[in-house]
Structures are given as structure tokens and as C-alpha cells.
Design a protein around this motif. Structure first.
Motif, short mmCIF file in Angstrom:
data_model
loop_
_atom_site.label_atom_id
_atom_site.label_comp_id
_atom_site.label_asym_id
_atom_site.label_seq_id
_atom_site.Cartn_x
_atom_site.Cartn_y
_atom_site.Cartn_z
N GLY A 1 -88.84 -20.84 37.86
CA GLY A 1 -87.83 -21.89 38.01
C GLY A 1 -88.36 -23.21 38.51
N ALA B 1 -87.16 -26.46 36.85
CA ALA B 1 -85.72 -26.79 36.87
C ALA B 1 -85.49 -28.27 37.15
CB ALA B 1 -85.01 -25.95 37.93
N GLU B 2 -84.38 -28.78 36.64
CA GLU B 2 -83.97 -30.15 36.94
C GLU B 2 -83.59 -30.21 38.42
OE1 GLU B 2 -83.27 -34.10 36.17
OE2 GLU B 2 -83.99 -32.60 34.72
N GLU C 1 -83.61 -20.82 41.58
CA GLU C 1 -82.54 -20.40 40.69
C GLU C 1 -81.92 -21.60 39.99
OE1 GLU C 1 -79.78 -17.90 42.78
OE2 GLU C 1 -81.19 -16.23 42.82
N LYS C 2 -81.56 -21.41 38.70
CA LYS C 2 -80.98 -22.48 37.91
C LYS C 2 -79.53 -22.16 37.55
CE LYS C 2 -85.37 -22.98 35.36
NZ LYS C 2 -85.95 -23.01 34.01
N ASP C 3 -78.78 -23.21 37.30
CA ASP C 3 -77.43 -23.02 36.76
C ASP C 3 -77.51 -23.04 35.23
OD1 ASP C 3 -77.65 -25.67 35.98
OD2 ASP C 3 -76.36 -26.43 37.58
N LYS D 1 -77.00 -25.32 33.20
CA LYS D 1 -77.55 -26.56 32.66
C LYS D 1 -79.04 -26.71 32.94
CE LYS D 1 -73.18 -29.11 33.10
NZ LYS D 1 -72.51 -30.30 33.72
N GLY D 2 -79.62 -25.71 33.62
CA GLY D 2 -81.04 -25.77 33.94
C GLY D 2 -81.36 -26.54 35.20
N SER D 3 -80.33 -26.80 36.02
CA SER D 3 -80.53 -27.53 37.28
C SER D 3 -80.64 -26.56 38.45
CB SER D 3 -79.38 -28.50 37.52
OG SER D 3 -79.30 -29.45 36.47
N VAL D 4 -81.26 -27.02 39.51
CA VAL D 4 -81.43 -26.20 40.70
C VAL D 4 -80.07 -25.83 41.29
CG1 VAL D 4 -82.30 -26.14 43.08
CG2 VAL D 4 -83.66 -27.23 41.28
N LYS D 5 -79.89 -24.54 41.61
CA LYS D 5 -78.67 -24.13 42.32
C LYS D 5 -78.98 -23.31 43.56
CE LYS D 5 -77.50 -19.70 40.13
NZ LYS D 5 -76.42 -18.92 39.49
N ASP E 1 -79.53 -28.00 45.81
CA ASP E 1 -79.52 -28.55 44.46
C ASP E 1 -80.73 -29.45 44.21
OD1 ASP E 1 -78.80 -30.85 45.87
OD2 ASP E 1 -76.66 -30.53 45.48
#
Length: 611
Positions: free
Chosen positions: A329, A332-333, A420-422, A424-428, A461
């Protein structure tokens, strides 16, 4: 009749406790380049006095080790005695009942093993012939060998310009080090034996703030020799400064749009204001150094081209590329490296972290810089995630304290496993494995190991990765420069083997280190480039140092640097640290024991006035 009584403080025990406190301070101050046999004997005697005496291993064995060490110091031993000491110590730590005896004997065993050649030299020479050559501790522990007692005395006398000139004889970045130096000079300050070390960096800050017009040093007659400096950071510019003073023509090639290296692109302005950095750079460039910015070696000009044009080359490219965690990950964005974040801040392209929940990975000064910058960029919450304990963080204690004061949370004993990503590929979130502190490593640092706890997820995030930097060496490697363990394989004198006239130093040789280490590399390279070119210019000064006074014997508290209020300073990038007042500076400078005149300095023949 009473069965129990409340314990009262005992005068004898109180006296002993006080002596132990003094002993601890003296042990920390230590002796620079002391005789190892003498030091090991003192350590062993203290350990023997602390054992319970229950088992013969400690009670008799440690005493026998004392006799053997004393025989060396009394010139009654031969080289075989060294092996006997090591065998005896090994037998003790392998058979001791408890950890106290084990650790005492183990320390002696490894101490003698690591100092074996020094023991042989002592026995063959019938004593420590170098005992009268001990350097002044603060000067010896400063990589650049700055004359600390000298400028302490000048500051006390109010000669601020002379103090800065004296500093610049060995360090052309006085303002920089006044703000961000890690002050290794204070580590063994002998004032520590009385109370606490002198605030050397604080007085340097007063020097650069109080001095008005510091004149440039005289430049030697032109030699006609041309030198290329690759890299415009502290190491490259230090070499440029001294080589120019020696009369050589110097040209600096810098990849970025501005000079300064990691001073500009790695340290936020709230710690080191950009205009103060420019003061140091302007003083160096003002000597006549030519500068080429936005020039990438290997793209705009090759190392081969520089070799053809210049008589010598100094490579000081620093360590400007980021290290990856290598975890799932990381693409990730919302994941950003410390190098990228601080570079953008250095270019005044401030990211917007408004309302963000930020996790910073790492525990060094760069991690603290990222965390404190994130606070200033509007983050809702900032946490530093570190795999060891807070006290194990390599960051300076004052940097950790300041980060906590500004609202940064320290999440310790957690090892990042994945980001971990959501959808949309962003950090969650950040998945971590809880740790438990365990056995110490070879350097004596407690190591963490996986705790018997479930994996956790830290909500965030944005993730800032601050685990170190790498060196961009590909072009240099293909140009014949030796690369070892990801760094340029230069010798201690700066020479690059099998590359006549090519020198290297700073972070690209040592790996990411401190500013003063980079300055040291530039200073060493300048001296040896000068020798390579057939010259022997010496850097010296004619500054008269004030005589010693004897009014500093009483214990006196250390003046600490103050800072702007945390709630106010965390909202901007203005300078955090405040300078000492005149009164504070004079009191603190007066705490210096002037070891250049007493003890150390007098034994080694006084102060070194040139190099």
C-alpha cells in the motif's frame, strides 16, 4: 511496643547518594582519549564495590581482574597478561550467578578486546606516553574542531565580531550551526562534572545575533588553479569557502534552483529561517565563488567534462532521495516521503493538510520536522508511529519535547505492516503490529520484537515516510567512482581511490549525518585538495583570546534557550527558538572552565591557532 517505624533519611546515605550523583556526572563527562587500562580499572573497582559478595565468581574473580589491571599500570606485566585478563573476564561472565557480575566482566572482556593494541602499546612503552596530549573535550568532540573556549571568552568580553571570526576559521556556517547543530561539543563538557554542560550552541546563537559587521578574511594570492564543487550544500560550500581563501578559483555546480542543500530543502524555516541561512551562503559566495544552479551532473554536464576543465573536483552531492518502507500500500494516494514534503516546503510550495489525520513513520529529527510541519499545514491530528520506545528515538530530546508541546502524539512500539486503501486508492489507515521491548542489540540498544497482541489499524488519511535518505550515485558509478554500500567510497582524507584529483565528502560518503559532519568533510577536502595541487596554505587567525578569570567555581544553573508559546508558534513557520539576552549570555559564557588553559590545554601546549 512498635513493630514498624517510618524510615528517615540517613545523613551517611544522603552523602553517599550525593557522591553517586557527582560520580555519574563525572563518568558521563569522561576523559577524551583517556588511557583504557586506567579507565577499565576504575570501572572495575566501582563494579566490585557494588556486588553483593555472595558468590565467589564476583567476590574473588573481579578482585583478581583488578590485580591484573594494576600490574599493567604498574609496569609489572607482559603481553601475556592481556590474554589472561580476557580469559579471566570470560570465565567470570560465563559463570556469574547474576546479571550484575555478568555485565561487569563482559564489559571488561569486550573493552580489553577492543583496546588490545592500546594495551600492548602501554606495556611496550612502559606507560601511556600520550597522556599529556589529551585535547580539550569540546574541541575534540566537534567534528570541525571549532575553538569553543576561545569564542566563549570573546563573548564574555563582548567581542562578538571576533567570536564569529574565530568560529569561521573552522566552520564557515556559524549561523547555521547556531540554529541547528546537534552540539556534540557539549557531550563531554567538563563543566558537567560540576553541574551541567555549558550551552555552547546557545552562545553561538548569541554571537551571530549580536555581531554586526563581520569582515571577510583575507584571500591568498591567486594560484591559477581551478576546482569544481559538485553540490551546493554545507559540505560543498565549506570546501568552496576555504579553497577560495587559499587563492584557488572555485565553481559550484548545484542541481537545485538555490544553494543550501538539505539546510534549505530538509530543515523547515521554523527551525532555521531562510534569511539566516542566506546570511551564511552570501558570506561564502561573496568571496568570489562562481555558482551554476539548475545543473544536473550526468545530464547537463558529465563528470568527464569536469575532469577535463578543472584541476580538481570535490563531490558533495548529499543524500536527497527517499527510502521506501517496502510495505503493501505504499503506492496509495496520500503517501508522501519526508524528502518530498520538506523539499516542497523549502520551495515555499506548501501542501494543504487542512483537516487531515497524519501518521509520520520514523523517530529521527526528520520525522519530528515532518510532524511539526504537518501541524503548521493545518492537520487535524498528527501522530508519530515508531517501532521502539520514545526514549529510544534518535531525534534530539528537545525536538521530541517541542513536537509533543505542539500537539503531536507519540505512538510507540508499533511496526507498520501495510497501508490500507479505500476504494479510490487513497490512504484510509495504517496497519501495525504491536511490539514489546526486548533484549539489547550489539550496541546496547534495546530491540523490539512482536508482542503477543493482535494487529491494529491506526486511522489516518495521510502517511509521511521519514525513515532515512539514499544517495543518487548512478552517473558517478558509471564514471568510475567507487560505490560501497550505496555511498561513494572515499578515504578519510577525501580522496576517491583510482580517481586522481577527485575528492568526495559529506552525506554522499558517510550516509545521512549531521550538518557539522558535512562541514567537517568540506574542511578536510579543502586542506587535502590544496596539498594535492602542490600548496600548503594554512588557515590561521590573529585574534587575541582574553586571559582566564577565576570567578566561575560555584555551581550555577545552565541557561536554556526559550521558545515562542506552543499554541502561537504551531500556526506559522516563523522562528520558534529565541536568543539569549545579554545578561543570560554573559552568565552562561562565564560557566566555561577554560580547559584550553587549565589541565588539557596546558598539557598539550595550548591552543591550535591554525590548520
Amino acid at each position: 511496643m512498635s513493630r514498624l517505624q517510618v524510615k528517615k533519611s540517613d545523613a551517611v546515605q544522603a552523602s553517599v547518594d550525593h557522591m553517586y550523583q557527582v560520580l555519574e556526572r563525572r563518568m558521563i563527562a569522561g576523559v577524551v582519549d583517556s588511557c583504557p587500562a586506567d579507565f577499565h580499572l576504575g570501572f572495575l573497582k566501582m563494579c566490585h564495590a557494588q556486588t553483593c559478595g555472595k558468590c565467589a565468581t564476583c567476590r574473588i574473580g573481579l578482585k583478581q581482574l583488578q590485580y591484573l589491571l594494576e600490574s599493567i599500570l604498574e609496569n609489572k606485566a607482559d603481553v601475556g597478561t592481556i590474554d589472561l585478563i580476557m580469559d579471566t573476564a570470560k570465565n567470570i561472565y560465563e559463570s556469574a550467578d547474576c546479571a550484575i557480575g555478568y555485565e561487569a566482566a563482559r564489559m571488561i572482556y569486550h573493552g580489553v578486546k577492543e583496546c588490545y593494541d592500546e594495551y600492548v602499546k602501554y606495556i611496550q612503552q612502559k606507560g601511556n606516553v600520550d597522556a599529556t596530549k589529551n585535547p580539550v573535550p569540546c574541541i575534540a568532540d566537534c567534528p570541525a574542531n571549532v575553538d569553543v573556549p576561545g569564542y566563549m571568552a570573546l563573548m564574555y568580553e563582548g567581542r562578538y565580531e571576533d567570536a564569529v571570526r574565530l568560529i569561521k576559521r573552522d566552520n564557515p556556517f556559524p549561523t547555521t550551526c547556531a540554529f541547528v547543530c546537534e552540539h556534540p561539543c557539549e557531550r563531554k563538557c567538563r563543566r558537567r562534572m560540576i553541574d551541567t554542560p555549558v550551552n555552547i550552541r546557545g552562545i553561538k546563537r548569541a554571537a551571530v545575533d549580536f555581531a554586526k559587521n563581520v569582515p571577510n578574511e583575507k584571500i591568498a594570492e591567486s594560484t591559477g588553479k581551478k576546482i569544481a564543487i559538485v553540490g551546493g550544500g554545507p559540505s560543498g560550500l565549506s570546501a568552496a569557502y576555504y579553497l577560495t581563501l587559499m587563492g584557488h578559483e572555485v565553481e559550484v555546480y548545484e542541481e537545485k534552483s538555490k544553494l543550501g542543500g538539505m539546510l534549505r530543502y530538509g530543515i523547515p524555516s521554523y527551525r532555521f529561517p531562510r534569511e539566516r541561512l542566506q546570511d551564511d551562503i552570501d558570506a561564502i559566495i561573496g568571496l568570489g565563488v562562481k555558482v551554476h544552479t539548475n545543473v544536473r551532473i550526468g545530464q547537463d554536464i558529465s563528470l568527464h567534462d569536469l575532469r577535463a576543465k578543472f584541476d580538481a573536483i570535490y563531490i558533495a552531492i548529499g543524500a536527497h532521495t527517499d527510502k521506501k518502507m517496502g510495505i503493501e500500500g505504499e503506492d496509495a494516494e496520500g503517501v508522501m516521503s519526508a524528502v518530498d514534503l520538506l523539499y516542497r516546503i523549502g520551495e515555499e510550495e506548501m501542501p494543504d493538510f487542512t483537516g487531515k489525520t497524519v501518521a509520520v513513520l520514523g523517530g529521527g529529527n526528520v520525522a519530528m520536522d515532518c510532524a511539526r510541519s504537518a501541524v503548521r499545514l493545518g492537520a487535524k491530528k498528527v501522530s508519530i508511529v515508531y517501532r521502539r520506545r520514545q526514549q529510544d528515538m534518535p531525534a534530539l530530546a528537545e525536538e521530541v519535547e517541542s513536537a509533543v508541546a505542539e500537539g503531536v502524539e507519540m505512538v510507540t512500539l508499533k511496526v507498520p505492516l501495510a497501508i490500507e486503501k479505500d476504494e479510490k486508492g487513497s490512504v484510509k489507515g495504517l496497519r501495525v503490529q504491536p511490539q514489546i521491548i526486548s533484549f539489547s542489540d550489539r550496541k546496547g540498544r534495546p530491540s523490539p520484537k512482536d508482542a503477543d497482541k493482535p494487529v491494529e489499524v491506526i486511522d489516518c488519511d495521510t502517511v509521511l515516510v521519514a525513515i532515512g535518505q539514499n544517495i543518487e550515485f548512478k552517473h558517478f558509478e558509471t564514471s568510475g567512482i567507487d560505490i560501497k554500500y550505496g555511498a561513494i567510497g572515499a578515504l578519510d582524507d577525501g580522496n576517491v581511490p583510482e580517481n586522481n584529483g577527485v575528492f568526495a565528502g559529506g552525506d554522499c560518503v558517510t550516509g545521512p549525518a549531521t550538518v557539522i559532519r558535512a562541514i567537517e568533510g568540506g574542511k578536510v577536502a579543502a586542506a587535502n585538495i590544496d596539498e594535492y595541487l602542490g600548496y600548503h596554505h594554512e588557515m590561521e587567525d590573529e585574534i587575541e583570546i582574553p586571559m582566564v578569570h577565576l570567578n566561575n567555581r560555584r555551581t550555577c544553573g545552565r541557561v536554556e534557550m526559550t521558545e515562542r508559546e506552543a499554541g502561537e508558534r504551531s500556526k506559522d513557520f516563523e522562528a520558534v527558538e529565541l536568543c539569549m539576552s545579554m545578561e543570560e549570555m554573559k552568565q552562561e559564557a562565564n560557566r566555561c572552565l577554560r580547559c584550553d588553559y587549565y589541565g588539557y590545554g596546558s598539557l598539550r601546549g595550548g591552543r591550535a591557532q591554525k590548520w
